[in-house]
Scaffold this motif. Structure first.
Motif, PDB file in Angstrom:
ATOM      1  N   GLY A  61      -7.985 -10.175   4.943  1.00 13.63           N
ATOM      2  CA  GLY A  61      -8.123  -9.212   3.871  1.00 13.63           C
ATOM      3  C   GLY A  61      -9.300  -8.281   4.046  1.00 13.63           C
ATOM      4  N   SER A  62      -9.867  -8.248   5.262  1.00 13.03           N
ATOM      5  CA  SER A  62     -10.998  -7.371   5.562  1.00 13.03           C
ATOM      6  C   SER A  62     -10.937  -6.999   7.038  1.00 13.03           C
ATOM      7  CB  SER A  62     -12.326  -8.063   5.238  1.00 13.03           C
ATOM      8  OG  SER A  62     -12.545  -9.150   6.121  1.00 13.03           O
ATOM      9  N   TRP A  63     -11.865  -6.115   7.456  1.00 19.18           N
ATOM     10  CA  TRP A  63     -11.829  -5.637   8.849  1.00 19.18           C
ATOM     11  C   TRP A  63     -12.549  -6.571   9.813  1.00 19.18           C
ATOM     12  CZ3 TRP A  63      -7.973  -2.775   9.040  1.00 19.18           C
ATOM     13  CH2 TRP A  63      -7.734  -1.714   8.174  1.00 19.18           C
ATOM     14  N   THR A  70       0.849  -1.191   0.000  1.00 17.32           N
ATOM     15  CA  THR A  70       0.000   0.000   0.000  1.00 17.32           C
ATOM     16  C   THR A  70       0.889   1.246   0.000  1.00 17.32           C
ATOM     17  OG1 THR A  70      -0.130   0.415   2.399  1.00 17.32           O
ATOM     18  CG2 THR A  70      -1.571  -1.292   1.507  1.00 17.32           C
ATOM     19  N   GLU A 130      -7.919   0.553   2.032  1.00 20.25           N
ATOM     20  CA  GLU A 130      -6.926  -0.293   1.381  1.00 20.25           C
ATOM     21  C   GLU A 130      -5.996  -0.983   2.378  1.00 20.25           C
ATOM     22  OE1 GLU A 130      -3.549   1.647  -0.635  1.00 20.25           O
ATOM     23  OE2 GLU A 130      -4.510   3.547  -0.111  1.00 20.25           O
ATOM     24  N   ALA A 164      -6.866  -2.752   4.775  1.00 19.85           N
ATOM     25  CA  ALA A 164      -7.433  -4.047   5.145  1.00 19.85           C
ATOM     26  C   ALA A 164      -6.798  -5.194   4.379  1.00 19.85           C
ATOM     27  CB  ALA A 164      -8.943  -4.039   4.912  1.00 19.85           C
ATOM     28  N   GLN A 165      -6.188  -4.909   3.232  1.00 20.74           N
ATOM     29  CA  GLN A 165      -5.635  -5.984   2.414  1.00 20.74           C
ATOM     30  C   GLN A 165      -4.449  -6.666   3.068  1.00 20.74           C
ATOM     31  OE1 GLN A 165      -4.762  -3.372  -0.957  1.00 20.74           O
ATOM     32  NE2 GLN A 165      -2.606  -3.892  -0.780  1.00 20.74           N
ATOM     33  N   VAL A 166      -3.806  -6.029   4.067  1.00 19.52           N
ATOM     34  CA  VAL A 166      -2.677  -6.669   4.733  1.00 19.52           C
ATOM     35  C   VAL A 166      -3.113  -7.384   6.012  1.00 19.52           C
ATOM     36  CG1 VAL A 166      -1.074  -4.961   3.803  1.00 19.52           C
ATOM     37  CG2 VAL A 166      -2.056  -4.602   6.070  1.00 19.52           C
ATOM     38  N   GLU A 167      -4.408  -7.378   6.308  1.00 20.99           N
ATOM     39  CA  GLU A 167      -4.911  -8.119   7.468  1.00 20.99           C
ATOM     40  C   GLU A 167      -5.067  -9.596   7.100  1.00 20.99           C
ATOM     41  OE1 GLU A 167      -5.040  -6.802  10.302  1.00 20.99           O
ATOM     42  OE2 GLU A 167      -5.009  -4.650   9.845  1.00 20.99           O
ATOM     43  N   THR A 223       0.906 -10.304   9.545  1.00 25.37           N
ATOM     44  CA  THR A 223       1.274 -11.275   8.520  1.00 25.37           C
ATOM     45  C   THR A 223       2.771 -11.550   8.507  1.00 25.37           C
ATOM     46  OG1 THR A 223       1.295  -9.414   6.954  1.00 25.37           O
ATOM     47  CG2 THR A 223      -0.677 -10.803   6.992  1.00 25.37           C
TER      48      THR A 223
END
Length: 283
Positions: free
Chosen positions: A233-235, A54, A225, A227-230, A195
């Motif tokens: 991939g979401s909250w 990001t 955006e 959230a993609q590293v969680e 991650t």
């Protein structure tokens, strides 16, 4: 007015008075500002680094995680420390001696923790919004998520602190308890994307509330955006509410049992012995 109502009103007033007094105490004021200052320094120290994948500055991730960490420490460590100290100095015994005194005591502590955490979150959110790119409350929805995550986070963590405080007879042992709290926070992605941790660590930390507190705070304070590293991939707002709610329900079933047992053991002679030990400790 019955004794229960009177105890609740007296407890709420006591919580407000304790909070107001904390604003005139140099040590308490230092505590309010020290953690935000430390996290700000850490955020600035990462310079122009961004969250992998990001364009969001890594400093914004750290400050968002700091909000979850603050609630975790306030509900867990601070409550435990207060209980251990007031058990030693006789405050708990005096509360026990009056009708519905324990109810008033815990209502007061709840109000105090709620006010203290609200101020702490405000201090840790407002300056970085002005100083760190990518860090901001994400509109009306962001404010909504920030409020319910912090409230549910306290609901989940205060019983943990109460249980720990009921088991600790020496307030100086709190420092030892702080070590696993810090290790758990670091493993839960408070300071960097989770991650980066091994898979088994990622699975383990999802059992504990601090991971979900950090995730909820990031959902309120970082752009979508991020959230993609969680992990998912979401909250995962439903999962956040479920895990924190479950910790709170179980905690409020277990903690009162431990607290009542602790209160029954309190007596004037035990408080006197604790004071004697405290006076004889080397500092």
């Amino acid at each position: 007015m019955n004794t229960t109502t009177n105890a609740v009103r007296a407890g709420a007033w006591r919580g407000w008075v304790e909070f107001r007094q904390s604003l005139t105490n140099a040590q308490d004021l230092l505590g309010y500002f020290l953690m935000p200052a430390v996290f700000l320094v850490i955020s600035f120290s990462v310079g122009g680094e961004t969250i992998p994948g990001t364009q969001i500055p890594a400093g914004a991730l750290i400050m968002a995680g700091a909000v979850g960490f603050l609630v975790f420490i306030a509900g867990g460590m601070t409550v435990a420390q207060i209980l251990a100290m007031e058990r030693e100095d006789g405050t708990l015994l005096r509360s026990k001696a009056v009708p519905q005194g324990m109810l008033g005591y815990f209502v007061g502590k709840t109000c105090y923790m709620l006010l203290m955490t609200t101020l702490g979150v405000a201090i840790i959110v407002v300056p970085p919004v002005l100083l760190i790119d990518g860090f901001a409350v994400q509109g009306v929805a962001g404010w909504f998520h920030l409020v319910w995550v912090c409230l549910l986070g306290l609901f989940a963590t205060v019983p943990i602190g109460a249980a720990i405080g009921s088991l600790i007879s020496n307030p100086r042992m709190i420092g030892l308890v702080m070590l696993p709290f810090m290790a758990l926070a670091m493993a839960s992605g408070i300071f960097f994307p989770i991650t980066a941790m091994p898979g088994w660590v990622q699975t383990l930390v999802q059992v504990f509330p601090v991971y979900w507190l950090g995730l909820g705070a990031r959902s309120a304070l970082l752009p979508a955006e991020a959230a993609q590293v969680e992990l998912a991939g979401s909250w995962q707002h439903l999962e956040i509410a479920g895990v924190l709610g479950l910790w709170g329900v179980v905690g409020f079933l277990v903690a009162p049992v431990l607290l009542r047992r602790m209160a029954r053991r309190e007596s004037g002679s035990r408080v006197a012995q604790a004071r004697t030990r405290a006076m004889n400790r080397p500092y």
